[in-house]
Write a protein that holds these residues in place. Sequence first.
Motif, short mmCIF file in Angstrom:
data_model
loop_
_atom_site.label_atom_id
_atom_site.label_comp_id
_atom_site.label_asym_id
_atom_site.label_seq_id
_atom_site.Cartn_x
_atom_site.Cartn_y
_atom_site.Cartn_z
N TRP A 148 -5.02 1.01 -14.27
CA TRP A 148 -5.46 1.79 -13.43
C TRP A 148 -6.66 1.95 -12.91
O TRP A 148 -7.64 1.24 -13.09
CB TRP A 148 -5.44 3.27 -14.24
N TRP A 159 -7.27 8.96 -9.94
CA TRP A 159 -6.73 7.77 -10.36
C TRP A 159 -5.39 7.26 -9.69
O TRP A 159 -4.60 8.28 -9.45
CB TRP A 159 -6.40 7.92 -12.00
N PHE A 160 -5.03 6.08 -9.76
CA PHE A 160 -3.97 5.50 -9.33
C PHE A 160 -3.45 4.21 -10.27
O PHE A 160 -4.54 3.59 -10.43
CB PHE A 160 -3.58 5.59 -7.99
N HIS A 161 -2.52 3.57 -10.32
CA HIS A 161 -1.95 2.69 -10.80
C HIS A 161 -1.68 1.28 -9.73
O HIS A 161 -1.39 1.50 -8.91
CB HIS A 161 -0.73 2.85 -11.79
N VAL A 162 -2.03 0.20 -10.37
CA VAL A 162 -2.06 -1.14 -9.48
C VAL A 162 -1.50 -2.15 -10.21
O VAL A 162 -1.39 -2.13 -11.51
CB VAL A 162 -3.66 -1.28 -8.98
N ILE A 222 -2.23 -7.53 -7.03
CA ILE A 222 -3.15 -6.99 -6.03
C ILE A 222 -4.43 -7.18 -6.84
O ILE A 222 -5.44 -7.62 -6.21
CB ILE A 222 -2.84 -5.68 -5.60
N VAL A 275 -7.98 -8.33 -0.67
CA VAL A 275 -6.79 -7.16 -0.23
C VAL A 275 -7.48 -6.01 -0.89
O VAL A 275 -7.61 -5.67 -2.39
CB VAL A 275 -5.60 -7.20 -0.94
N LYS A 276 -7.99 -4.98 0.18
CA LYS A 276 -8.27 -3.58 -0.23
C LYS A 276 -7.38 -2.73 -0.95
O LYS A 276 -6.17 -2.66 -0.52
CB LYS A 276 -8.73 -3.04 1.07
N LEU A 277 -8.04 -1.85 -1.70
CA LEU A 277 -6.98 -0.99 -2.49
C LEU A 277 -6.87 0.03 -1.60
O LEU A 277 -8.01 0.56 -0.81
CB LEU A 277 -7.50 -0.68 -3.92
N HIS A 278 -5.89 0.96 -1.95
CA HIS A 278 -5.80 2.31 -1.20
C HIS A 278 -5.51 3.31 -1.90
O HIS A 278 -4.61 3.43 -2.71
CB HIS A 278 -4.52 1.99 -0.04
N CYS A 279 -6.21 4.33 -1.72
CA CYS A 279 -6.20 5.55 -2.46
C CYS A 279 -4.92 6.44 -2.00
O CYS A 279 -5.21 6.88 -0.87
CB CYS A 279 -7.38 6.34 -2.72
N PRO A 280 -3.90 6.64 -2.92
CA PRO A 280 -2.71 7.60 -2.46
C PRO A 280 -3.31 9.13 -2.29
O PRO A 280 -2.53 9.93 -1.84
CB PRO A 280 -1.71 7.33 -3.41
N HIS A 281 -4.18 9.38 -2.73
CA HIS A 281 -4.64 10.78 -3.00
C HIS A 281 -5.27 11.16 -1.65
O HIS A 281 -5.13 12.13 -1.09
CB HIS A 281 -5.59 11.08 -4.11
N PHE A 303 1.90 10.35 -5.95
CA PHE A 303 1.66 9.09 -5.98
C PHE A 303 2.21 7.92 -4.74
O PHE A 303 1.43 6.97 -4.43
CB PHE A 303 1.80 8.28 -7.24
N PRO A 306 1.87 6.96 -1.38
CA PRO A 306 1.00 6.99 -0.50
C PRO A 306 1.09 7.61 1.07
O PRO A 306 0.24 8.06 1.51
CB PRO A 306 0.18 5.72 -0.27
N PRO A 318 3.55 0.17 -9.49
CA PRO A 318 2.15 0.09 -9.14
C PRO A 318 1.88 -0.09 -7.60
O PRO A 318 2.77 -0.68 -6.92
CB PRO A 318 1.62 -0.81 -10.26
N GLN A 319 0.82 0.18 -7.20
CA GLN A 319 0.18 -0.62 -5.88
C GLN A 319 0.31 -2.19 -5.86
O GLN A 319 -0.26 -2.65 -6.94
CB GLN A 319 -1.26 -0.11 -5.56
#
Lengths: 68, 457
Positions: free
Chosen positions: A23, A32-35, A39, A45-51, B117, B119, B261-262
Amino acid sequence: MSKPNIENIPAGASWEKTGNTSWTQCPGCKGWFHVGPGILNRPEVKLHCPHCSKDFAQADAARIIRAG
Amino acid sequence: MFRPAQAISTVHEITALQYALEKQGRRPIVLIEKPVMANGKVSDIPVVCNLTASRALVAKALGINDHRSAAPIYAKKTGNPISPKIVSAKDAPVQEIVLEGASVDLGIIPALKQHNFDPGAYLTAAHATTYDPDTGVDNTAIQRCWVKGKSRMSYYPYPASHNNRNMRKFWAKGQNCPVVFWIGHHPAVLMGTQAKLGYPESHWSACGGLIGEPLRLVPSRTFGDKIMVPADAEIVIEGYAPKDVLEADGPFGEYTGYSGPQVAAPVFDVTCITMRKNAIYHDYGSGLTDMLVPDNMAMEGKVYGLVKAVAPSLTNVHVPAQGRRFHAYMQFSKPGPGEVRDGLTAALAYRRLKMVIAVDDDIDLFDDSEMMFALATRVQWSRDSFTIDGLSGSLLDPSTAAGAKTLSKMAIDATFPLPPSPGAPSPVPPRSTVPTSAMAAAAKILEGADMSAWPTL
């Protein structure tokens, strides 16, 4: 060597459940989001917040809790 | 078919409608004629969902009277492929409208944002067709696409997939990978694309086998006959996955019923969109029954073929939607010594399966209460079950260990022993039953009774 914002969940015995999902906490909205492991192994590679839709580098994440 | 009159948002609301139907055990096809997009506009393109939620309807689309007999028939039909037929652009409804250059705008497609979740809006029934640059042989598979702009998406060809292999080959040659996504077709064609084939092997002939006639293909606008597209599809999106460009994609609600997950995923730059004049946008509810049913029925055909080769007494296979893609129930009739375990072992080797159960031919494979009855009364666990570790499987399974590359799988023999000699009874107690005539009489008594207030639990 872990970066300060990365916390690794220690592996347990083979019969213990430890989960498999990492997370990330967005530095913007603190959501928080899961990865996936793929990645996290690619810091370019930039992370992207889904919120809040913020793009950010791993190094800028508020926290990363890494499984495995 | 359910055609709600009101405007319904593509942001969660259409998916929520599917969940509500699923909770009630209802599986109509749903046509949303006024889908409201995230920008508040009503799309000119209607949305169809739940198209394949019903096993009975999917079987009907395949020309099969009873969905319970789909496994052997699907195996037979895909085993008799029919080559596709090439038609010209003027005979291809999917090229009635062509948007190229500055006209390209993915925003006209009412893609859904399905789950928390996710995006953004995803194409969930986009069939990606690519080709192997070494042989020219094409491959087709469903791949989710996150719509990121007027002419850009990311998409996720799973690392073990044939489309990913094709993409890596192009990239290794220093080239961008040509990809065409097509959306919407007859359910039998959609199921043909789910046929589990070797590499490189085209899906078009399997589609033809299922529909019983050649699938009509037309050269894509961008790639000509290097990538053909179904002439009777609803919408086609053509373009390239630029070499080595990866962006964040997801999280995304998956077939497992969990949010995946992403990931770092390839992007896709659109060169052209073509569509029918009155195109309908097809959406699969990701992880919902309409997505699971066609894939699982295709799996039934594949598992049937695999197991039948080593266990001829296999009579049927059911891959239940409630087990996602992880469980298979197999039915045997008078198996020879060792045959059930041979069949169970063969089924475990199928990548997607994680648990397989063998039952006798008196058990209804499509009724979980019957399956539980067999497990409760025909199994001694240390004798009749076995596990094998280290087999290939889906790493989207939330129960796997972090970093695992393989799974632990289980097989259960819930069959009874056979009679010791022909004509003798099996050395087991008979099931409790009542005469058929009494059952018929009971059904008559219940006919016309008002059951609406009777408890069901």
